[in-house]
Design an enzyme around this catalytic site. Structure first.
Site, PDB file in Angstrom:
ATOM      1  CG  LEU A 226      -1.856  -1.198   1.387  1.00  0.00           C
ATOM      2  CD1 LEU A 226      -2.725  -1.029   2.632  1.00  0.00           C
ATOM      3  CD2 LEU A 226      -2.734  -1.397   0.154  1.00  0.00           C
TER       4      LEU A 226
ATOM      5  CG  ASP B 237      10.127  -0.226   3.594  1.00  0.00           C
ATOM      6  OD1 ASP B 237       8.977  -0.216   3.117  1.00  0.00           O
ATOM      7  OD2 ASP B 237      10.647  -1.242   4.098  1.00  0.00           O
TER       8      ASP B 237
ATOM      9  CG  ASP C   3      11.741   0.695  14.084  1.00  0.00           C
ATOM     10  OD1 ASP C   3      10.518   0.815  13.875  1.00  0.00           O
ATOM     11  OD2 ASP C   3      12.198   0.009  15.025  1.00  0.00           O
ATOM     12  CB  VAL C   4       7.482   3.887  12.012  1.00  0.00           C
ATOM     13  CG1 VAL C   4       7.543   4.100  10.512  1.00  0.00           C
ATOM     14  CG2 VAL C   4       6.958   2.495  12.352  1.00  0.00           C
TER      15      VAL C   4
ATOM     16  CB  CYS D 238       1.742   2.645   4.410  1.00  0.00           C
ATOM     17  SG  CYS D 238       0.615   3.660   3.451  1.00  0.00           S
TER      18      CYS D 238
ATOM     19  CE1 TYR E 191      -2.423  -5.723  11.045  1.00  0.00           C
ATOM     20  CE2 TYR E 191      -4.670  -6.549  10.797  1.00  0.00           C
ATOM     21  CZ  TYR E 191      -3.612  -5.804  10.322  1.00  0.00           C
ATOM     22  OH  TYR E 191      -3.721  -5.128   9.132  1.00  0.00           O
TER      23      TYR E 191
ATOM     24  CE  LYS F 195      -2.682  -2.126  10.939  1.00  0.00           C
ATOM     25  NZ  LYS F 195      -1.919  -1.065  10.241  1.00  0.00           N
TER      26      LYS F 195
ATOM     27  CG  PHE G 229      -6.070  -3.682  -0.303  1.00  0.00           C
ATOM     28  CD1 PHE G 229      -5.957  -2.785  -1.354  1.00  0.00           C
ATOM     29  CD2 PHE G 229      -7.120  -3.534   0.579  1.00  0.00           C
ATOM     30  CE1 PHE G 229      -6.874  -1.761  -1.520  1.00  0.00           C
ATOM     31  CE2 PHE G 229      -8.039  -2.511   0.434  1.00  0.00           C
ATOM     32  CZ  PHE G 229      -7.914  -1.623  -0.621  1.00  0.00           C
TER      33      PHE G 229
ATOM     34  CB  THR H  83      -0.159  -6.261   0.360  1.00  0.00           C
ATOM     35  OG1 THR H  83      -0.539  -7.251   1.324  1.00  0.00           O
ATOM     36  CG2 THR H  83      -1.204  -5.148   0.330  1.00  0.00           C
TER      37      THR H  83
END
Length: 253
Positions: free
Chosen positions: A17, A36, A57-58, A84, A159, A163, A192, A194
């Site tokens: 995405l 990324d 790393d976010v 994303c 997960y 989210k 999706f 992916t």
């Protein structure tokens, strides 16, 4: 907000995405910074779209701060953030192999929820000091949740929680940042096509698609990118969570 000439930062932009979003924003004239963990993936996408690759790393304060600083160097500053980056672990709370390790739950929360918040807070701090443009706007943030936030399946406790947190913080953050002219919206994708699903046999992909009311197929990442651009373009869209899922409501398993 007009995209052309604007600096944008897309996390998880090396694939899936995020890649589709990075490519579409670049096509519309944005200077896209592709963040990324996978250096090769970030470099590949950035080189093809004339963007900037950022490896990081976010969930790391240092990495996120560096990414925002680099994106802020283009044009009049960073005005678009699309989150994303994320992981999709699956594990039962109590399964055949025993109880879920606490570290597995914590890892999902750290990457998906804490990582998203980390990027938001640093980008918003930068955006809040930018000059106002049309309609007193300063920036736009688009986050990625999942239909699992609403219809989490068996094995998706970690997960779904991560989210669900992204969905829950959408409104309070949008309310807080409104005074700066920063809009915050969230997209909750369904199933999706992916990299996570590329490896599945065609029969398995068709089985997943059969549960989707219409259109009865897996989502195209470009359709997610279209939704991101709508969130950016429509100045009156704020504090919203959009299900992008073909009408699916996930069954327990």
């Amino acid at each position: 907000m007009k995209v052309c000439g604007i600096s944008a930062l897309v996390t998880g932009g090396g694939s899936g995405l995020g890649e589709a979003t990075a490519r579409q924003l670049a096509e519309r004239g944005a200077k896209v910074h592709v963040m990324d963990l996978n250096a090769d993936a970030a470099d590949h996408v950035a080189s093809e779209i004339g963007g900037v690759a950022i490896v990081g790393d976010v969930a790391s304060e240092a990495d996120a701060s560096r990414a925002v600083s680099l994106a802020a160097e283009h044009g009049d500053g960073l005005r678009i953030l699309v989150n994303c980056a994320g992981i999709g672990p699956a594990s039962r709370v109590v399964g055949r192999d025993g109880v879920m390790p606490l570290a597995d739950f914590q890892h999902a929360i750290t990457v998906n929820l804490v990582g998203t918040f980390n990027m938001i807070r640093l980008a918003a701090d930068h955006m809040s000091r930018l000059a106002e443009i049309e309609d007193k706007a300063r920036g736009v943030i688009v986050n990625t949740a999942s239909v699992a936030a609403f219809d989490g399946q068996i094995g998706q406790a970690a997960y779904a929680a991560s989210k669900g947190g992204i969905v829950s913080m959408a409104l309070p953050i949008a309310r807080e940042l409104a005074r700066f002219g920063i809009r915050v919206n969230t997209i909750a994708p369904g199933i999706f096509l992916t990299p996570l699903l590329y490896g599945l046999p065609e029969e398995a992909q068709q089985s997943l698609a059969s549960a989707i009311p219409y259109p009865q197929r897996l989502g195209d990442p470009k359709e997610y990118a279209d939704a991101v651009c709508f969130c950016i373009d429509n100045q009156y869209l704020n504090a919203e969570v959009i299900r992008l899922d073909g009408g699916i409501r996930m069954q327990p398993k």
